[in-house]
Design a protein around this motif. Structure first.
Motif, PDB file in Angstrom:
ATOM      1  N   LEU A 106      43.028  40.691  51.206  1.00  0.00           N
ATOM      2  CA  LEU A 106      41.801  40.900  51.973  1.00  0.00           C
ATOM      3  C   LEU A 106      40.553  40.602  51.139  1.00  0.00           C
ATOM      4  CD1 LEU A 106      42.574  44.101  54.046  1.00  0.00           C
ATOM      5  CD2 LEU A 106      42.287  41.757  54.860  1.00  0.00           C
ATOM      6  N   ALA A 107      40.602  40.909  49.867  1.00  0.00           N
ATOM      7  CA  ALA A 107      39.386  40.843  49.064  1.00  0.00           C
ATOM      8  C   ALA A 107      39.441  39.762  48.002  1.00  0.00           C
ATOM      9  CB  ALA A 107      39.148  42.184  48.402  1.00  0.00           C
ATOM     10  N   GLN A 108      40.423  38.877  48.124  1.00  0.00           N
ATOM     11  CA  GLN A 108      40.666  37.870  47.101  1.00  0.00           C
ATOM     12  C   GLN A 108      39.401  37.101  46.723  1.00  0.00           C
ATOM     13  OE1 GLN A 108      42.786  34.623  48.635  1.00  0.00           O
ATOM     14  NE2 GLN A 108      43.811  34.115  46.738  1.00  0.00           N
ATOM     15  N   ARG A 109      38.655  36.672  47.747  1.00  0.00           N
ATOM     16  CA  ARG A 109      37.486  35.838  47.470  1.00  0.00           C
ATOM     17  C   ARG A 109      36.442  36.580  46.651  1.00  0.00           C
ATOM     18  NH1 ARG A 109      34.819  33.097  52.319  1.00  0.00           N
ATOM     19  NH2 ARG A 109      33.010  33.953  51.257  1.00  0.00           N
ATOM     20  N   GLN A 110      36.214  37.839  47.032  1.00  0.00           N
ATOM     21  CA  GLN A 110      35.194  38.602  46.323  1.00  0.00           C
ATOM     22  C   GLN A 110      35.600  38.874  44.886  1.00  0.00           C
ATOM     23  OE1 GLN A 110      34.563  41.832  49.092  1.00  0.00           O
ATOM     24  NE2 GLN A 110      32.754  40.758  49.834  1.00  0.00           N
ATOM     25  N   VAL A 151      24.869  44.188  45.656  1.00  0.00           N
ATOM     26  CA  VAL A 151      26.019  43.918  44.782  1.00  0.00           C
ATOM     27  C   VAL A 151      27.322  44.290  45.483  1.00  0.00           C
ATOM     28  CG1 VAL A 151      24.661  44.218  42.683  1.00  0.00           C
ATOM     29  CG2 VAL A 151      25.870  46.175  43.619  1.00  0.00           C
ATOM     30  N   ARG A 152      27.281  44.329  46.811  1.00  0.00           N
ATOM     31  CA  ARG A 152      28.452  44.759  47.563  1.00  0.00           C
ATOM     32  C   ARG A 152      29.719  43.968  47.231  1.00  0.00           C
ATOM     33  NH1 ARG A 152      26.941  45.893  53.542  1.00  0.00           N
ATOM     34  NH2 ARG A 152      27.559  43.729  53.703  1.00  0.00           N
ATOM     35  N   PRO A 153      29.641  42.644  47.105  1.00  0.00           N
ATOM     36  CA  PRO A 153      30.872  41.917  46.754  1.00  0.00           C
ATOM     37  C   PRO A 153      31.476  42.408  45.442  1.00  0.00           C
ATOM     38  CG  PRO A 153      29.146  40.401  47.403  1.00  0.00           C
ATOM     39  CD  PRO A 153      28.510  41.745  47.321  1.00  0.00           C
ATOM     40  N   SER A 154      30.632  42.655  44.461  1.00  0.00           N
ATOM     41  CA  SER A 154      31.138  43.142  43.178  1.00  0.00           C
ATOM     42  C   SER A 154      31.751  44.527  43.329  1.00  0.00           C
ATOM     43  CB  SER A 154      30.012  43.206  42.142  1.00  0.00           C
ATOM     44  OG  SER A 154      29.502  41.926  41.915  1.00  0.00           O
ATOM     45  N   LEU A 155      31.104  45.356  44.127  1.00  0.00           N
ATOM     46  CA  LEU A 155      31.628  46.702  44.345  1.00  0.00           C
ATOM     47  C   LEU A 155      33.018  46.634  44.980  1.00  0.00           C
ATOM     48  CD1 LEU A 155      28.698  48.849  45.766  1.00  0.00           C
ATOM     49  CD2 LEU A 155      29.841  49.071  43.570  1.00  0.00           C
ATOM     50  N   ALA A 156      33.131  45.795  45.983  1.00  0.00           N
ATOM     51  CA  ALA A 156      34.408  45.684  46.687  1.00  0.00           C
ATOM     52  C   ALA A 156      35.494  45.190  45.735  1.00  0.00           C
ATOM     53  CB  ALA A 156      34.263  44.736  47.868  1.00  0.00           C
ATOM     54  N   ALA A 157      35.147  44.178  44.950  1.00  0.00           N
ATOM     55  CA  ALA A 157      36.124  43.616  44.022  1.00  0.00           C
ATOM     56  C   ALA A 157      36.571  44.664  43.013  1.00  0.00           C
ATOM     57  CB  ALA A 157      35.516  42.423  43.303  1.00  0.00           C
ATOM     58  N   LEU A 158      35.592  45.392  42.468  1.00  0.00           N
ATOM     59  CA  LEU A 158      35.931  46.415  41.482  1.00  0.00           C
ATOM     60  C   LEU A 158      36.795  47.498  42.098  1.00  0.00           C
ATOM     61  CD1 LEU A 158      32.941  47.396  39.200  1.00  0.00           C
ATOM     62  CD2 LEU A 158      35.166  46.471  38.591  1.00  0.00           C
ATOM     63  N   ALA A 159      36.434  47.912  43.297  1.00  0.00           N
ATOM     64  CA  ALA A 159      37.189  48.977  43.963  1.00  0.00           C
ATOM     65  C   ALA A 159      38.647  48.560  44.080  1.00  0.00           C
ATOM     66  CB  ALA A 159      36.592  49.257  45.336  1.00  0.00           C
ATOM     67  N   ILE A 160      38.861  47.320  44.484  1.00  0.00           N
ATOM     68  CA  ILE A 160      40.232  46.875  44.682  1.00  0.00           C
ATOM     69  C   ILE A 160      40.984  46.741  43.363  1.00  0.00           C
ATOM     70  CG2 ILE A 160      41.551  44.849  45.400  1.00  0.00           C
ATOM     71  CD1 ILE A 160      39.814  44.892  47.885  1.00  0.00           C
ATOM     72  N   LEU A 161      40.279  46.247  42.348  1.00  0.00           N
ATOM     73  CA  LEU A 161      40.926  46.169  41.031  1.00  0.00           C
ATOM     74  C   LEU A 161      41.312  47.543  40.509  1.00  0.00           C
ATOM     75  CD1 LEU A 161      38.928  43.460  39.085  1.00  0.00           C
ATOM     76  CD2 LEU A 161      41.221  43.324  40.054  1.00  0.00           C
ATOM     77  N   LEU A 192      53.509  46.465  48.712  1.00  0.00           N
ATOM     78  CA  LEU A 192      52.914  46.041  49.977  1.00  0.00           C
ATOM     79  C   LEU A 192      51.405  46.303  50.034  1.00  0.00           C
ATOM     80  CD1 LEU A 192      54.526  44.719  52.186  1.00  0.00           C
ATOM     81  CD2 LEU A 192      54.396  46.856  53.490  1.00  0.00           C
ATOM     82  N   LEU A 193      51.007  47.531  49.727  1.00  0.00           N
ATOM     83  CA  LEU A 193      49.599  47.899  49.883  1.00  0.00           C
ATOM     84  C   LEU A 193      48.679  47.125  48.932  1.00  0.00           C
ATOM     85  CD1 LEU A 193      48.312  49.990  51.848  1.00  0.00           C
ATOM     86  CD2 LEU A 193      47.933  51.388  49.819  1.00  0.00           C
TER      87      LEU A 193
END
Lengths: 397, 299
Positions: free
Chosen positions: B283-287, B213-223, B275-276
């Motif tokens: 970077l994570a838009q797709r996920q 579920v790495r894509p979901s994890l990455a997306a959540l982290a960024i949100l 900026l950040l």
């Protein structure tokens, strides 16, 4: 786990015994009153229609479901409360459950690595498994880069590196095409014969069951309908369910009435045949009542209707024990090597299997079979009345 | 693909292997044009304030008031950035904001993963009720919990601290929901196969489930990170000392300077602030988009 075992030796820990095992999901009974024993080193097949309780039974043995009633014994010890990981059982799942992010090698060695088995041992076992299953050279592939057959073999390899005395397989061939399936099932048998683990194998395919099993448990409606060798369930079906479920085309089940020394067929009341003395006396207490006559299509022969008595006698399958009944043919199916012939039987049909091109099919023929090949069932309970033949002697079993 | 307009299979060879699916209706040239124009309009509408912000941060204050509508300065200057960096402890605010965001993101991810794991792979009494109760918390308005939370944080003596900002947001109903959706896409047999191999629950989570579920994890982290980074009101309530400010609060300092708002400095600080998150999102838009598509939730 890490103890070594020479090939061919049967591990006593492989015994599985179910005693009166039951499982419910809410108000639905999944299995009930299951009692049977799988001896170490045997290949037991759980066979039955879908919803019959096969997979539930397998999962109860695995410990993935908890037992509601009764006891599962593994290697002679009650195992109801033993965690699946501690049962020393390997399992092949229907969808193989190969981890998509791990290579073939990582998949096969995952369990051993998690157990901190020494690296040299892992190496040896995994190499052997890869060799046995013809997977050498694919170690670094991800599951998605494998064919269906290769994935199935990786799942098998992962199961055998564990060296568990018991291996469970849940319809492991259902995702393969027909040709691969034939190859894969002989591979499974070969593997089991080499490693001698106890195999419990779930399938709804009776050919698979017959070719793989040394014992078959027929399950339907959550109950065990019969447990025996493939020969047993085929030649001595315990009840109408097994009789009708095993065999293609299925056994002809014909309702008839015992009238003194004769049998009158309910669908064709104009036909009555006289019973041999031995059978008539065995059925004596059923006079005036119904029985179901079961006869396998491959035990039925057809002969031209017209012909001399002498010519007919030559074709009689079993001399004086032969039954001859005139029938009208309804339709014929050619399936290559053989031919399924269906004759009208009142509102239903009676089917026979004859070699392709073996007989000339005309619209009216003589249907013949031997009393020795007939099973009698109780129409109410469905139980086989237990008249079986050994040599020329009628036995009640 | 413009050749394909009007005919669903135009351009595909007769003998090509085509998956059986209903031919999709293509847009006509007019429809496609109209739709494109609409998207463009929305994009400009959305992007305009940001572009203006960046443009204004590079203008002199005189240029901003003389020609407020132009997007780009005739002569650009970095004086506002220099001002922001030297006149206020901007680096300090970046560090503060970063810490709050990091702690909240890590904590929310941790609690969401563990809760979603239990809700997906364990059977226990009251599982569904508990799950929906937790999901419901995502819909409780901030204003309803603001005062109780404030009092709690105050009583704990955590006012004006990073921990005080982070404490009430260490778990997240939406995060649990989204991760449960992700775990649900993992076949149960993966979990069971690992169990049969005598792998412990946390190692199953770490070695088998999380990689899937790495894509979901990455997306959540960024949100989580972006939301916390941008948060204004709650940190504003908690953080009293100027030195403990996060970036969104620091921004308002420029509006209240004597003699009116220093627009140039304000815009430079805003640009630095966004900026950040912008970078992270890019970077994570797709996920992120995939996660929302697969969860059946519209972003």
């Amino acid at each position: 786990m890490s103890r070594t075992k020479s090939a061919g030796e049967i591990d006593r820990r492989g015994e599985i015994r179910l005693e009166n095992v039951g499982k419910r999901y809410g108000s639905v009974t999944a299995v009930e009153g299951l009692t049977f024993t799988v001896e170490p080193g045997e290949r037991a097949v759980l066979l039955g229609p879908s919803g019959g309780g096969k997979t539930t039974t397998l999962r109860l043995i695995a410990g993935l479901e908890s037992v509601d009633t009764g006891t599962v014994y593994l290697g002679g010890r009650p195992a109801n409360d033993v965690d699946p990981g501690l049962r020393d059982i390997a399992m092949v799942f229907q969808n193989y459950a190969l981890y998509p992010h791990m290579t073939v090698w990582e998949n096969i060695t995952f369990g051993l690595r998690m157990q901190r088995v020494p690296r040299t041992v892992i190496e040896t076992r995994a190499r052997e498994a890869l060799r046995l299953l013809d997977l050498e050279g694919l170690e670094d592939r991800l599951p998605r880069a494998l064919s269906g057959g290769q994935r199935q073999r990786v799942a098998l390899a992962r199961a055998i590196v564990k060296r568990a005395p018991i291996v469970l397989m849940d319809e492991p061939l259902s995702n393969l095409d027909a040709r691969l399936r034939v190859k894969a099932r002989s591979e499974i048998v070969r593997l089991q014969e080499k490693l001698r683990f106890t195999l419990v194998y779930v399938t709804h395919d009776q050919t698979e069951a017959m070719t793989i099993g040394t014992r078959i448990a027929v399950l339907a409606g959550g109950r065990l309908k019969q447990y025996g060798t493939p020969k047993d369930v085929y030649e001595r079906p315990a009840n109408l369910f097994v009789a009708g479920f095993i065999g293609t085309p299925p056994m002809n089940l014909i309702h008839a009435r015992v009238e003194g020394e004769t049998l009158r067929f309910e669908e064709r009341p104009e036909v009555s045949v006289s019973l041999p003395t031995a059978i008539a006396s065995a059925l004596a207490e059923r006079r005036g009542r119904s029985v179901v006559v079961g006869i396998r299509p491959e035990r039925i022969q057809f002969a031209p209707f017209a012909g001399t008595e002498a010519a007919l006698r030559d074709r009689e399958p079993d001399g004086p024990w032969t039954v001859r009944i005139p029938v009208d043919l309804r339709f014929v199916e050619d399936v290559g090597r053989e031919r399924y012939v269906y004759a009208a039987w009142g509102r239903t049909e009676v089917g026979g299997v004859v070699p392709a091109g073996g007989i000339e099919v005309t619209s009216r023929m003589l249907l013949m079979f031997s009393w020795r090949d007939v099973h009698f069932f109780d129409p109410k309970s469905g139980e086989n009345l237990g008249l079986s033949w050994t040599g020329n002697v009628l036995q009640s079993v | 693909m413009s050749k394909a307009i009007g005919s669903p299979n135009a351009g595909i060879p007769e003998n090509a292997f085509i998956l059986e699916r209903k031919p999709k209706r293509r847009f006509t040239m007019f429809e496609a044009g109209a739709l494109g124009f609409l998207f463009l309009l929305v994009a400009v509408w959305t992007a305009f304030p940001m572009l203006w912000m960046i443009g204004a941060s590079l203008k002199t204050n005189v240029a901003i008031s003389n020609d407020p509508l132009s997007l780009w300065p005739a002569r650009s200057t970095l004086e506002h950035y220099r001002y922001v960096w030297t006149q206020v402890p901007f680096a300090r605010y970046i560090v503060n904001t970063f810490w709050v965001s990091l702690i909240v993101t890590a904590a929310k991810l941790g609690t969401s993963v563990l809760a979603a794991y239990a809700f997906s792979f364990y059977r226990f009494r009251g599982r569904e009720v508990l799950f929906y109760a937790l999901l419901l918390t995502a819909f409780v308005p901030f204003t309803a919990t603001m005062i109780p939370n404030y009092l709690l944080v105050a009583r704990l003596g955590l006012l004006s601290s990073v921990l005080g900002v982070a404490l009430p947001q260490l778990a997240d109903g939406l995060g649990i929901f989204l991760l449960r959706q992700a775990f649900r896409s993992v076949p149960l047999s993966f979990y069971e196969a690992a169990r049969m191999e005598r792998v412990g629950p946390l190692r199953i989570l770490w070695h088998v489930l999380l990689p899937l579920v790495r894509p979901s994890l990455a997306a959540l982290a960024i949100l989580f990170f972006i939301n916390t980074w941008n948060e204004y009101f709650w940190p504003f309530l908690i953080l009293k000392e100027k030195s403990s400010y996060t970036l969104p609060i620091a921004l308002q300092m420029f509006t209240n300077l004597e003699g009116g708002t220093n627009w140039g400095a304000m815009m430079a600080a805003s640009t630095l602030t966004s900026l950040l998150p912008l970078l992270a999102y890019a970077l994570a838009q797709r996920q992120i988009i995939e996660t929302f598509l697969h969860s059946g939730v519209k972003g």
